[in-house]
Design an enzyme around this catalytic site. Sequence first.
Site, mmCIF file in Angstrom:
data_model
loop_
_atom_site.group_PDB
_atom_site.id
_atom_site.type_symbol
_atom_site.label_atom_id
_atom_site.label_comp_id
_atom_site.label_asym_id
_atom_site.label_seq_id
_atom_site.Cartn_x
_atom_site.Cartn_y
_atom_site.Cartn_z
ATOM 1 N N ASP A 174 8.949 0.454 9.139
ATOM 2 C CA ASP A 174 8.170 1.803 8.281
ATOM 3 C C ASP A 174 8.954 2.872 8.517
ATOM 4 O O ASP A 174 9.705 3.273 9.784
ATOM 5 C CB ASP A 174 6.919 1.821 9.065
ATOM 6 N N GLU B 237 12.047 5.456 -4.716
ATOM 7 C CA GLU B 237 10.745 5.217 -5.292
ATOM 8 C C GLU B 237 10.197 6.543 -5.830
ATOM 9 O O GLU B 237 9.267 6.685 -6.317
ATOM 10 C CB GLU B 237 9.619 4.478 -4.218
HETATM 11 C C1 6MZ Z 1 6.851 1.545 0.205
HETATM 12 C C2 6MZ Z 1 5.001 0.041 0.841
HETATM 13 C C3 6MZ Z 1 4.588 -0.138 -0.760
HETATM 14 O O1 6MZ Z 1 3.849 -4.316 6.356
HETATM 15 O O2 6MZ Z 1 1.300 -3.704 7.075
HETATM 16 N N1 6MZ Z 1 4.365 -0.738 1.538
HETATM 17 N N2 6MZ Z 1 6.176 0.797 1.166
HETATM 18 N N3 6MZ Z 1 6.205 1.648 -1.057
HETATM 19 C C4 6MZ Z 1 5.397 0.662 -1.665
HETATM 20 N N4 6MZ Z 1 4.930 0.910 -3.010
HETATM 21 C C5 6MZ Z 1 3.560 0.952 -3.296
HETATM 22 N N5 6MZ Z 1 3.638 -0.843 -0.464
HETATM 23 C C6 6MZ Z 1 3.458 -1.331 0.686
HETATM 24 O O3 6MZ Z 1 2.001 -4.144 4.546
HETATM 25 C C7 6MZ Z 1 1.719 -2.675 4.047
HETATM 26 C C8 6MZ Z 1 2.699 -1.908 4.393
HETATM 27 O O4 6MZ Z 1 3.844 -2.168 3.536
HETATM 28 C C9 6MZ Z 1 4.603 -0.866 2.918
HETATM 29 C C10 6MZ Z 1 3.790 0.321 3.529
HETATM 30 O O5 6MZ Z 1 4.634 0.511 4.939
HETATM 31 C C11 6MZ Z 1 2.526 -0.249 3.959
HETATM 32 O O6 6MZ Z 1 2.073 0.379 5.097
HETATM 33 P P1 6MZ Z 1 2.446 -4.668 6.005
HETATM 34 O O7 6MZ Z 1 2.056 -6.052 6.007
#
Ligand code: 6MZ
Length: 347
Positions: free
Chosen positions: A147, A207
């Site tokens: 993260d 992004e």
């Molecule tokens: C960047 C994203 C994301 O890891 O807790 N996450 N990071 N851009 C995006 N676009 C929309 N979508 C999700 O899943 C949730 C985490 O994935 C990343 C973020 O760090 C989010 O907290 P997990 O399983």
Amino acid sequence: MQHYCEEELKFCQALPKIELHAHLNGSLRDATIRKLAIKRQLDPSLTKLIEKGDRTLSECFKLFDVIHQITTDHETITGIASEVVEDFAADNVRYLELRTTPKTRSEHGMTKRSYTEAVLKGMQEAQGRQRASKGRSIAVRLLLSIDRREDAAAALETVQLAAELQSRGVVGIDLSGNPTLGQWSTWEPALQEARRQGLKITLHAAEVYNPAETEAMLHFRPDRLGHMCCLDERLEALHYSTGIPVELCLSSNIITESVASYPEHHFHPFYSAGHPVILCTDDSGVFSTSLSKEFAIAAQAFQFSRLQLWQISEAAIDHTFLNEEEKQDLRKEFENARLKLQAEKCS
Ligand code: 6MZ
């Protein structure tokens, strides 16, 4: 407004698919989120955030923080990992690379390792059930995410964990999180270490518009990139010259307003330039989508033929983090699916 046609969606559901960009906690069913919110007695002001609708990128990250408050213990983590794998299998995804950020929660006796083991357990349980029911088989591998809020030591801890769990189905490292936070130089040493350890690497890149970071990421030469929404001409040319495959998530980029409309999405220029592209969901729960829907949306936005959809789906096999033999098995599976569909058409 619906951005796909039902007839095309049916075809896309029948299409065997490969999912390479799916975040575990973003892929939860609506009903599961609601159930967990009630069970954990989530503050009603936070429950409001869960209600579906368009959300900006920053609102998305607030929502992830809320979801993380209700997916805290090992049992829940195993349950959601299992459910998410089942949902992808039901959508005719034949190979899934799921990604998640290992979390430390001392109040639940959770370490990054125990979190990851809980996810692996859920993945295995779902695959076991799938095999036992003689339903469609799904192969699953795991990527561990760093993260962007994490420091260099935390990033390295995740990389070391991934290296130790390679024999258990962890194949790579992802860098994700709120793109407005953190500095590339913080995580680069850990990512270099991941490469030394033989792990594959995918980075969320561009992004938001951040040319210096995007250029540094391109020079790092990851195995794949995610998003690549905000590029100027120079970066686009540099990106094309690298040939690095890109995971593209249509609904996610439109809903979070990183891209103005489906027809304007960069999937089409990348595809037309012959650059390797992979259609993915990102967060199927948060964006109320599925991989079949993403294919159907692409079909409508870019006027793709069914042959093109099939080719886009099958080409993703080349960009998985599997070895050559495993890729060959998937190609055979696609060939069998093609023959089966043709036979059904003729009968
Ligand atoms: C960047 C994203 C994301 O890891 O807790 N996450 N990071 N851009 C995006 N676009 C929309 N979508 C999700 O899943 C949730 C985490 O994935 C990343 C973020 O760090 C989010 O907290 P997990 O399983």
